[in-house]
Design an enzyme around this catalytic site. Structure first.
Site: not given
Length: 452
Positions: A18, A25, A106, A144, A231, A392
């Protein structure tokens, strides 16, 4: 039970599709530091003396990134699930006896105190065999679920795909961060099967195996913000925003003034003193240290620089790696410094490039001055003495030294050393032709009228 040694197993074998990136990643940065390194720093701070990163694709990228940290690499050739991934660390930790914490590469915001709370719970007198980090998000999504009593004793853990409607209604979610003694970990992992909807070997199944053995498994809850997983590019941007908001708040709490906080961007290691004022649209890259009583004006970009007390920077200044501003020094608008030291009270107020240079105390660098430090092959040094005045539009062609109290006249191109107290004037002789311009204009107007 006494304190036990701690090892970390970091799972980073996912494809990360993704992200749509050629970079692994976990190596995408948050505040200028790869997200994996944020986690490794937290694990080290929590006391993890051994760290193993489990990788799959793009293994060589991760290995090169963590090599300076002494982190071991384990390879998961096939993506068969989190339990299978954790099992790949067995060889690297074959001689380790203590507690292993399994986490994900991650999740950069996991904090040392939370890691210690989890491992301390495993070491408590009631002796749970497994401790799991749980959280209760506003939206439980497809995480989960953890079924536990009021004391945190787990009765069931189930993946969302395998959960009943009633179990999906439970708000306590599994982060996947798990602490187990290595004496138990490998044998539990060996027993995990893949009889589930995804056909994968799930790490949470070791909890159910421990419970089946008559042992206890417990959950320790923490703030959901610590467990943000990244992700996609959008989630990376969200994580960056969260990190920056926290860092800005800390800077202000520690005594710095941010005129428009939402426009100031810090790096992971930016150090900011007290009574520092930071105006809008300032970007800090890695490696910046700012002492007390400094003003950073708007639209400045600072990286790898050290700024002493009383300094003023910008607006529209760029300090690149190796820039050092000593006490009371000033760089103004459209000034760039690289591997250069600006001495106490010295100033380059505008339109100047100082590269590979050392500028003495109270020296003045005029507008349009550049140190010509590169010949296409090598870099060379310019040294400017105390109280020197550089006029300058001067070009200082390195290697060159400008002495103490010396003056370089405006418009000079200096290629040889200038002695203390000397005036160096390097200009072509002016040619004066009275009336020439008037005659030129008359002739050209005549041609234009005649159509020539």
């Amino acid at each position: 039970m006494g304190e036990q040694a701690l090892a970390a197993i970091i799972l980073a074998a996912g494809q990360g599709t993704r992200m749509k990136s050629d970079l692994h990643k976990v190596l995408h940065p948050v505040a200028g530091l790869p997200m994996l390194h944020h986690l490794l720093e937290s694990l080290s701070a929590a006391g993890a003396a051994r760290q193993v990163v489990v990788v799959g694709a793009r293994r060589e990228q991760v290995e090169a990134s963590v090599a300076p940290r002494g982190v071991a690499i384990a390879h998961q050739a096939e993506q068969l699930g989190t339990a299978h991934a954790a099992l790949q660390a067995r060889e690297a930790l074959a001689d380790f006896d203590g507690i292993a914490i399994v986490c994900f590469g991650d999740t950069p915001f996991l904090q040392p105190d939370t890691i210690r709370r989890l491992t301390d719970r495993l070491s408590a007198a009631d002796g749970p065999r497994v401790a799991v980090l749980g959280f209760t998000p506003d939206d439980a999504k497809a995480y989960g679920r953890i079924i536990a009593d009021a004391s945190g004793n787990i009765t069931k853990m189930v993946e969302f795909k395998d959960a009943s409607d009633h179990e999906r209604g439970v708000k306590l979610c599994n982060s996947g961060v798990t602490a187990v003694r290595t004496a138990d970990l490998w044998s539990l992992l060996d027993r995990v099967g893949n009889n589930n909807a995804a056909g994968e070997y799930y790490l949470p199944d070791i909890v159910m195996l421990a419970i089946q053995d008559g042992d206890r498994a417990v959950v320790v809850e923490t703030d959901p913000d610590e467990l943000i997983g990244i992700n996609s590019r959008a989630e990376l941007a969200e994580a960056e925003a969260i990190w920056q908001a926290r860092r800005r708040a800390r800077a202000m709490a520690d005594g710095a003034s941010l005129v428009a906080p939402e426009t100031v961007w810090f790096a992971h290691d930016t150090i900011v003193g007290r009574d520092v004022v930071i105006e809008p649209n300032v970007m800090f890259g890695p490696g910046v240290t700012i002492a007390d009583n400094v003003v950073i004006h708007a639209f400045s970009h600072i990286e790898g620089a050290t700024i002493a007390s009383g300094c003023s920077v910008g607006p529209f200044a760029r300090l690149r790696p190796g820039a050092q501003m000593q006490e009371g020094a000033k760089v103004g608008n459209f000034v760039e410094m690289k591997k250069a030291v600006l001495g106490p009270g010295a100033k380059a107020s505008h339109l100047t490039y100082l590269g590979d240079a050392t500028v003495g105390a109270n020296a003045n660098i005029g507008a349009g001055t550049i140190t010509c430090n590169y010949d296409g092959y090598f870099k060379y040094q310019t040294v400017i003495g105390e109280n020197a005045f550089i006029g300058s539009n001067s070009s200082l062609i390195a290697p060159v030294k400008i002495g103490r109290d010396a003056i370089v006249a405006a418009g000079s191109a200096v290629s040889r050393d200038v002695a203390d107290g000397e005036l160096r004037l390097v200009r072509a002789e002016q040619l004066v032709k009275p009336g020439w311009a008037d005659r030129f204009h008359d002739a050209m107007r005549r041609k234009k009228r005649e159509g020539k």
